[in-house]
Design a protein around this motif. Structure first.
Motif, PDB file in Angstrom:
ATOM      1  N   PRO A  33       0.795  -1.213  -0.139  1.00  0.00           N
ATOM      2  CA  PRO A  33       0.115  -0.215  -0.104  1.00  0.00           C
ATOM      3  C   PRO A  33       0.796   1.151   0.001  1.00  0.00           C
ATOM      4  O   PRO A  33       0.399   2.289  -0.326  1.00  0.00           O
ATOM      5  CB  PRO A  33      -0.654  -0.221   1.377  1.00  0.00           C
ATOM      6  N   PHE A  65      -5.271   3.913  -5.928  1.00  0.00           N
ATOM      7  CA  PHE A  65      -6.284   3.041  -5.707  1.00  0.00           C
ATOM      8  C   PHE A  65      -6.828   2.381  -7.124  1.00  0.00           C
ATOM      9  O   PHE A  65      -7.316   1.051  -7.104  1.00  0.00           O
ATOM     10  CB  PHE A  65      -7.576   3.744  -5.013  1.00  0.00           C
ATOM     11  N   TYR A  68      -4.482  -0.529  -7.783  1.00  0.00           N
ATOM     12  CA  TYR A  68      -4.746  -1.613  -6.751  1.00  0.00           C
ATOM     13  C   TYR A  68      -6.017  -2.299  -7.297  1.00  0.00           C
ATOM     14  O   TYR A  68      -5.940  -3.608  -7.322  1.00  0.00           O
ATOM     15  CB  TYR A  68      -5.107  -1.117  -5.395  1.00  0.00           C
ATOM     16  N   LYS A  69      -7.171  -1.760  -7.637  1.00  0.00           N
ATOM     17  CA  LYS A  69      -8.241  -2.634  -7.938  1.00  0.00           C
ATOM     18  C   LYS A  69      -8.068  -3.259  -9.521  1.00  0.00           C
ATOM     19  O   LYS A  69      -8.442  -4.587  -9.235  1.00  0.00           O
ATOM     20  CB  LYS A  69      -9.404  -1.549  -8.445  1.00  0.00           C
ATOM     21  N   LEU A  87      -1.038  -7.147   2.628  1.00  0.00           N
ATOM     22  CA  LEU A  87      -1.063  -5.641   1.997  1.00  0.00           C
ATOM     23  C   LEU A  87      -0.030  -5.259   2.976  1.00  0.00           C
ATOM     24  O   LEU A  87       0.014  -4.363   3.861  1.00  0.00           O
ATOM     25  CB  LEU A  87      -2.446  -5.161   2.225  1.00  0.00           C
ATOM     26  N   ASN A  96      -1.162   4.899   3.905  1.00  0.00           N
ATOM     27  CA  ASN A  96      -2.104   4.749   2.632  1.00  0.00           C
ATOM     28  C   ASN A  96      -3.528   4.978   3.352  1.00  0.00           C
ATOM     29  O   ASN A  96      -4.128   4.370   4.234  1.00  0.00           O
ATOM     30  CB  ASN A  96      -2.200   3.662   1.986  1.00  0.00           C
ATOM     31  N   ARG A  98      -6.331   5.007   2.154  1.00  0.00           N
ATOM     32  CA  ARG A  98      -7.501   4.152   1.764  1.00  0.00           C
ATOM     33  C   ARG A  98      -7.261   2.743   1.978  1.00  0.00           C
ATOM     34  O   ARG A  98      -7.743   1.810   1.333  1.00  0.00           O
ATOM     35  CB  ARG A  98      -7.516   4.420   0.245  1.00  0.00           C
ATOM     36  N   LEU A  99      -6.351   2.412   3.041  1.00  0.00           N
ATOM     37  CA  LEU A  99      -6.114   1.112   3.162  1.00  0.00           C
ATOM     38  C   LEU A  99      -7.413   0.077   3.593  1.00  0.00           C
ATOM     39  O   LEU A  99      -7.309  -1.096   3.200  1.00  0.00           O
ATOM     40  CB  LEU A  99      -5.023   0.781   4.546  1.00  0.00           C
ATOM     41  N   GLU A 101     -10.238   0.728   2.704  1.00  0.00           N
ATOM     42  CA  GLU A 101     -10.940   0.425   1.113  1.00  0.00           C
ATOM     43  C   GLU A 101     -10.307  -0.700   0.568  1.00  0.00           C
ATOM     44  O   GLU A 101     -11.079  -1.451  -0.261  1.00  0.00           O
ATOM     45  CB  GLU A 101     -11.017   1.698   0.366  1.00  0.00           C
ATOM     46  N   MET A 102      -9.121  -0.901   0.426  1.00  0.00           N
ATOM     47  CA  MET A 102      -8.470  -1.595  -0.198  1.00  0.00           C
ATOM     48  C   MET A 102      -8.684  -3.022   0.414  1.00  0.00           C
ATOM     49  O   MET A 102      -9.041  -4.000  -0.361  1.00  0.00           O
ATOM     50  CB  MET A 102      -6.886  -1.604  -0.010  1.00  0.00           C
ATOM     51  N   TYR A 105     -12.309  -3.860  -0.706  1.00  0.00           N
ATOM     52  CA  TYR A 105     -12.414  -4.306  -2.119  1.00  0.00           C
ATOM     53  C   TYR A 105     -12.029  -5.647  -2.330  1.00  0.00           C
ATOM     54  O   TYR A 105     -12.657  -6.411  -3.170  1.00  0.00           O
ATOM     55  CB  TYR A 105     -11.726  -3.409  -3.035  1.00  0.00           C
ATOM     56  N   SER A 256       4.507  -0.818  -4.751  1.00  0.00           N
ATOM     57  CA  SER A 256       3.403   0.397  -4.820  1.00  0.00           C
ATOM     58  C   SER A 256       2.988   0.931  -5.922  1.00  0.00           C
ATOM     59  O   SER A 256       2.130   1.759  -6.203  1.00  0.00           O
ATOM     60  CB  SER A 256       4.041   1.472  -3.488  1.00  0.00           C
TER      61      SER A 256
END
Length: 335
Positions: A33, A65, A68-69, A87, A96, A98-99, A101-102, A105, A256
């Motif tokens: 991340p 992000f 990542y997706k 991660l 990060n 948005r960890l 959210e990662m 997802y 990353s």
């Protein structure tokens, strides 16, 4: 003490690699991340800011992000879920924003049986704890770098409120639901009283606690101010060097910025085997570049490799040994 004394890896229930290699689906994929860190630990190259500035491919920062997706969607293309989406690689994952959210997802995509991370925990707080748990994090490994603020400053050059750190970890434990919490510390820098305090402080706010030994796991990086334990390996095991690196047969890492490394210890980006920005993750795993590393190790030529030849992980941190099966396994790759 509520916690078990156990290391961050499972030393007892490991798959016998010689029975499953070659794998069509990796067991573990590390996705980083963030390759930056807020600590400057003596044992870690990422903490050496000057070194990072002159190392090509480093100091990228947090993973985009959308990238990542794309990586997670790619992982879903394997025939079955991987065992672990990790991660974590070079930096501090909580940098990060948005960890959570990662994690969410990947959980929704069901690409991995388990999602875990490793952190210094300094950025944990009640809201972040709640977000990580709600997202579905299965395990968090917390690295403690001292048992008071002074030790943290001496070892990591970071000023902390130690009591606040403990309170935030306690909140995480009290609200953890499915999330397993493992807390470890480097014991070779501690007195016996310090070790006792470690167990007293964290033994009732974790599922597992462990005092490790110091090893030099990063090739080409010289430890600063700490000495490698020459009596015991990182988990207290007998020191024994293996010639065949087992990791490349069941795992690889995505940095990353999207480049892929054959090894989770590739801080210097000298073991690049692909680029997830422009390649499918499945193609990287099944690709020629990783295969070349696998065959090189099975031919027992690791010691001649410019980076892997002096890897301390192979003597002080290695839980698997497939050396005696190298010839048979090489034959499977040639079939």
């Amino acid at each position: 003490m509520k916690a078990q004394i156990k290391p961050r890896i499972d030393l007892l229930n490991r798959t016998k690699l010689e029975t499953v290699i070659p794998l069509t689906v990796p067991f573990i994929i590390n996705v980083d991340p963030s390759d930056a860190c807020n600590f400057q630990c003596k044992f870690c190259p990422t903490g050496d800011r000057k070194l990072m500035k002159k190392t090509p491919g480093r100091n990228h920062g947090i993973m985009d992000f959308e990238l990542y997706k794309k990586i997670i969607d790619d992982i879903c293309e394997f025939d079955k879920p991987i065992k672990v989406l990790r991660l974590y690689k070079d930096g501090e994952p909580l940098l990060n924003p948005r960890l959570a959210e990662m994690i969410r997802y990947a959980k929704e995509k069901k690409c991995a049986e388990r999602i875990d991370t490793t952190t210094n925990a300094i950025l944990l707080n009640p809201q972040k704890n709640t977000d990580l748990i709600a997202a579905g994090l299965d395990r968090i490994n917390i690295s403690i770098e001292g048992i008071n603020a002074q030790q943290y400053w001496e070892f990591s050059k970071f000023k902390i409120d130690f009591g606040k750190l403990v309170d935030n970890i306690r909140h995480l434990y009290e609200n953890k639901k499915q999330c397993e919490i493992i807390i470890k510390i480097n014991g070779d820098i501690l007195s016996e009283d310090d070790k006792k305090k470690f167990y007293e402080t964290f033994g009732d706010i974790a599922d597992g606690v462990y005092i490790e030994h110091i090893m030099s796991c990063w090739p080409e990086f010289e430890l600063k101010g700490v000495e490698v334990n020459q009596e015991f390996g990182i988990y207290g095991q007998k020191i024994k060097e293996v010639i065949v690196c087992p990791y490349v047969f069941y795992s690889f890492s995505i940095n990353s910025n999207g480049t892929a490394s054959a090894c989770f210890l590739d801080w210097s980006r000298k073991l690049i085997i692909g680029d997830a920005r422009i390649e499918r993750v499945k193609d990287i795993w099944q690709g020629k570049q990783l295969l070349e590393y696998q065959k090189l190790f099975l031919m027992k030529q690791r010691k001649g490799h410019s980076v892997c030849g002096n890897c301390g992980q192979m003597s002080h941190g290695q839980p698997d040994d497939v050396d005696e099966y190298a010839e048979v396994l090489l034959g499977r790759f040639d079939e």
